[in-house]
Design a protein around this motif. Structure first.
Motif, PDB file in Angstrom:
ATOM      1  N   VAL A   1       0.861  -1.185   0.000  1.00 27.08           N
ATOM      2  CA  VAL A   1       0.000   0.000   0.000  1.00 27.08           C
ATOM      3  C   VAL A   1       0.894   1.232   0.000  1.00 27.08           C
ATOM      4  O   VAL A   1       1.733   1.396   0.897  1.00 27.08           O
ATOM      5  N   VAL A   2       0.720   2.081  -0.994  1.00 28.24           N
ATOM      6  CA  VAL A   2       1.546   3.286  -1.123  1.00 28.24           C
ATOM      7  C   VAL A   2       0.719   4.480  -0.672  1.00 28.24           C
ATOM      8  O   VAL A   2      -0.348   4.761  -1.227  1.00 28.24           O
ATOM      9  N   VAL A   3       1.193   5.171   0.352  1.00 27.25           N
ATOM     10  CA  VAL A   3       0.501   6.355   0.862  1.00 27.25           C
ATOM     11  C   VAL A   3       1.448   7.549   0.764  1.00 27.25           C
ATOM     12  O   VAL A   3       2.676   7.387   0.769  1.00 27.25           O
ATOM     13  N   VAL A   4       0.880   8.746   0.685  1.00 32.46           N
ATOM     14  CA  VAL A   4       1.693   9.930   0.418  1.00 32.46           C
ATOM     15  C   VAL A   4       1.886  10.806   1.658  1.00 32.46           C
ATOM     16  O   VAL A   4       2.328  11.940   1.559  1.00 32.46           O
ATOM     17  N   ALA A   5       1.564  10.268   2.830  1.00 31.30           N
ATOM     18  CA  ALA A   5       1.783  10.998   4.085  1.00 31.30           C
ATOM     19  C   ALA A   5       2.066   9.970   5.165  1.00 31.30           C
ATOM     20  O   ALA A   5       1.619   8.816   5.068  1.00 31.30           O
ATOM     21  N   PRO A   6       2.809  10.323   6.204  1.00 30.20           N
ATOM     22  CA  PRO A   6       3.066   9.374   7.286  1.00 30.20           C
ATOM     23  C   PRO A   6       1.747   8.862   7.860  1.00 30.20           C
ATOM     24  O   PRO A   6       0.811   9.628   8.088  1.00 30.20           O
ATOM     25  N   SER A   7       1.678   7.553   8.077  1.00 31.70           N
ATOM     26  CA  SER A   7       0.408   6.955   8.500  1.00 31.70           C
ATOM     27  C   SER A   7       0.136   7.110   9.983  1.00 31.70           C
ATOM     28  O   SER A   7      -0.987   6.907  10.430  1.00 31.70           O
TER      29      SER A   7
ATOM     30  N   PRO B   1       7.910 -12.851   6.102  1.00 33.21           N
ATOM     31  CA  PRO B   1       7.537 -11.585   5.463  1.00 33.21           C
ATOM     32  C   PRO B   1       6.109 -11.174   5.813  1.00 33.21           C
ATOM     33  O   PRO B   1       5.209 -12.012   5.863  1.00 33.21           O
ATOM     34  N   LEU B   2       5.935  -9.890   6.073  1.00 33.09           N
ATOM     35  CA  LEU B   2       4.616  -9.371   6.419  1.00 33.09           C
ATOM     36  C   LEU B   2       3.684  -9.445   5.218  1.00 33.09           C
ATOM     37  O   LEU B   2       4.102  -9.257   4.075  1.00 33.09           O
ATOM     38  N   LYS B   3       2.397  -9.698   5.496  1.00 34.63           N
ATOM     39  CA  LYS B   3       1.421  -9.675   4.400  1.00 34.63           C
ATOM     40  C   LYS B   3       1.174  -8.262   3.898  1.00 34.63           C
ATOM     41  O   LYS B   3       0.877  -8.056   2.720  1.00 34.63           O
ATOM     42  N   LEU B   4       1.270  -7.297   4.796  1.00 33.33           N
ATOM     43  CA  LEU B   4       0.990  -5.903   4.438  1.00 33.33           C
ATOM     44  C   LEU B   4       2.274  -5.093   4.522  1.00 33.33           C
ATOM     45  O   LEU B   4       2.885  -4.979   5.589  1.00 33.33           O
ATOM     46  N   CYS B   5       2.669  -4.519   3.406  1.00 36.81           N
ATOM     47  CA  CYS B   5       3.845  -3.644   3.349  1.00 36.81           C
ATOM     48  C   CYS B   5       3.360  -2.237   3.017  1.00 36.81           C
ATOM     49  O   CYS B   5       2.836  -2.006   1.916  1.00 36.81           O
ATOM     50  N   ILE B   6       3.503  -1.317   3.950  1.00 34.92           N
ATOM     51  CA  ILE B   6       3.065   0.065   3.735  1.00 34.92           C
ATOM     52  C   ILE B   6       4.282   0.912   3.376  1.00 34.92           C
ATOM     53  O   ILE B   6       5.234   1.018   4.154  1.00 34.92           O
ATOM     54  N   VAL B   7       4.251   1.477   2.189  1.00 34.96           N
ATOM     55  CA  VAL B   7       5.309   2.394   1.759  1.00 34.96           C
ATOM     56  C   VAL B   7       4.831   3.806   2.051  1.00 34.96           C
ATOM     57  O   VAL B   7       3.815   4.261   1.503  1.00 34.96           O
ATOM     58  N   GLU B   8       5.540   4.496   2.908  1.00 41.55           N
ATOM     59  CA  GLU B   8       5.129   5.827   3.342  1.00 41.55           C
ATOM     60  C   GLU B   8       6.353   6.693   3.591  1.00 41.55           C
ATOM     61  O   GLU B   8       7.436   6.187   3.892  1.00 41.55           O
ATOM     62  N   PRO B   9       6.212   8.007   3.470  1.00 42.03           N
ATOM     63  CA  PRO B   9       7.340   8.897   3.803  1.00 42.03           C
ATOM     64  C   PRO B   9       7.507   8.988   5.309  1.00 42.03           C
ATOM     65  O   PRO B   9       6.550   8.866   6.074  1.00 42.03           O
TER      66      PRO B   9
END
Length: 462
Positions: free
Chosen positions: A364-370, A415-423
């Motif tokens: 999941v690619v998000v454009v702000a720190p979660s 490995p995690l099922k959910l990989c969050i790419v965030e700044p």
């Protein structure tokens, strides 16, 4: 050394989820470049808003992001359809209509040589046609007619301008504008020096205004100042948005081209694009494969959504247009006689839709720190306020998606099922800050953050 995915990665149906974020979605382009380098080819790609545009382009180009990155590195507000020109046309149309009528009347009644007695002195006309006053009156009548035409055709003008939004066309336009201004200035100066019949007052006025507009177009800083000033002049319109869809459609068609469309329908890689249906309030998930399973449809409908089959490659492009039609800014997209807009606060991260399609892992690619809501910035105009709203909507939607994750997705074993790419920190610019300079920074940040997130999730080989 280029890192690669670990060969024993246990997942079979990996999904890549691209969130909305407006201009910040350039960050996603950097993430996609990293996914290309590590060798990831997902089974599912879902996207919303600007993420939908990125998703379609990435899949169409076979998971290669070079073309998409080049577009983002030169994108400005006009390329995505935020054209202040059309706002200016509407404001200018009303102003020119009123000004033209007023100046025509003033020129007639304020000129002694145009009075009825002067015209028919001694019972004969006295050279009405060649006078400069008559030409001034005629010119202002034409201005009034032009203003009326602008009011009636600003939408058509927007579609025409959308075809000339690339940097090369803008460069040619500036050159030809300079040539026209030079020739016009010479004609005005010659007729003035030799006292030839010419609408001198009208010509001088319009020449000064045109020169000012041309100069503003050459400087980004001057253009930003002019756009800020337009907020004080923004008129009410009877349109369904400030801008139409022509620019985004032209951008996608130019980016993808005819050859790459074959990957969009029927799609070997499942593409899911989310938009809000204005008639029933459901989140519409447009899909690029025929006959979605009854199980998938039932799961989507249980979450107040609906599944719509795109039906063709063109249908996939139109779905991306609908997903990125930010309310108020852009007019709703009409598909199958129904209106759709960007889901904004309702579905900015279509992760659940990918899970409903039996994804067993997701990036999941998000454009702000979660972790926390993005820090506020000073609001200088209505679009800044709207941009802040979109930032918060993005953050809230992600939290809701994470809270709704299945229990099996919440484990901590790698490995995690959910990989969050965030700044790690807020990104520069903003949701509506389209700028080549900022985009270059966002792309680089996305590349590095993706590599860090994949490594932390245990997806990369040692």
């Amino acid at each position: 050394m280029v890192r690669r995915l670990r060969p024993d990665l246990p997942f079979q149906r990996i999904a890549v989820v691209l969130s909305g974020g407006g201009a910040l979605a350039a960050y996603e382009t950097g993430v996609l470049r990293t996914l290309e380098r590590v060798g990831l080819e997902p089974a599912i790609v879902s996207g919303a808003s600007a993420g939908a545009l990125n998703a379609v382009a990435w899949v169409a180009h076979g998971f290669r992001g070079g073309a998409l990155e080049r577009v983002w590195r030169q994108m400005d507000p006009a390329e995505i359809g935020i054209r202040w020109t059309t706002i200016a046309l509407r404001a200018a149309g009303g102003m020119l209509l009123a000004l033209g009528v007023l100046q025509a009347v003033v020129s007639w009644t304020g000129s002694s040589e145009m009075s009825f007695l002067a015209v028919f002195r001694h019972g004969e006309p006295v050279g009405l046609w060649p006078t400069s006053s008559f030409l001034d009156i005629l010119a202002w009548i034409l201005v009034a007619a032009g203003g009326f035409a602008l009011l009636r055709s600003s939408r058509e003008a927007e579609k025409w301008l959308a075809r000339f939004g690339d940097p090369e066309s803008e460069r040619r336009f500036r050159i030809w504008g300079a040539v026209v201004l030079l020739l016009w200035s010479c004609a005005h100066l010659i007729t003035w020096l030799f006292a030839w019949p010419w609408p001198h007052r009208f010509s001088a006025t319009l020449l000064a205004v045109t020169a000012a507009v041309w100069l503003l177009g050459r400087s980004r800083r001057a253009g930003e100042w002019a756009r800020s000033f337009l907020f004080f002049l923004m008129p009410d319109t009877d349109g369904r948005g400030l801008w139409g869809s022509a620019a985004r459609r032209h951008l996608l068609e130019r980016l993808i081209g005819a050859g790459a469309r074959k990957r969009l329908w029927p799609g070997q890689t499942h593409v899911i694009l989310s938009a809000l249906a204005l008639d029933n309030g459901r989140i519409a998930h447009f899909v690029n494969w025929p006959e979605p399973s009854a199980r998938f449809i039932a799961r989507v409908e249980a979450s107040l959504g609906e599944v719509i089959c795109a039906g063709s490659a063109k249908g996939v492009l139109e779905a991306a247009i609908a997903s990125s039609a930010i309310p108020v800014l852009f007019e709703p997209a009409r598909i199958g006689g129904r209106d759709f807009v960007d889901a904004v606060a309702f579905s900015m991260h279509p992760l659940r839709a990918a899970i409903y399609d039996d994804a067993d892992a997701a990036i999941v690619v998000v454009v702000a720190p979660s972790g926390e809501p993005p820090a506020p910035v000073p609001a200088r105009n209505p679009l800044d306020v709207w941009g802040r709203y979109l930032d918060l909507a993005n953050w809230r939607d992600l939290q809701q998606e994470l809270l709704a994750l299945p229990v099996s997705w919440r484990g901590s074993e790698t490995p995690l099922k959910l990989c969050i790419v965030e700044p790690e920190a807020p990104l520069p610019g903003g949701v509506l800050a389209y700028s080549p300079r900022i985009a270059a920074k966002l792309i680089r940040r996305g590349e590095l953050d993706a590599l860090r997130a994949l490594d932390a999730a245990g997806w990369l080989a040692s």
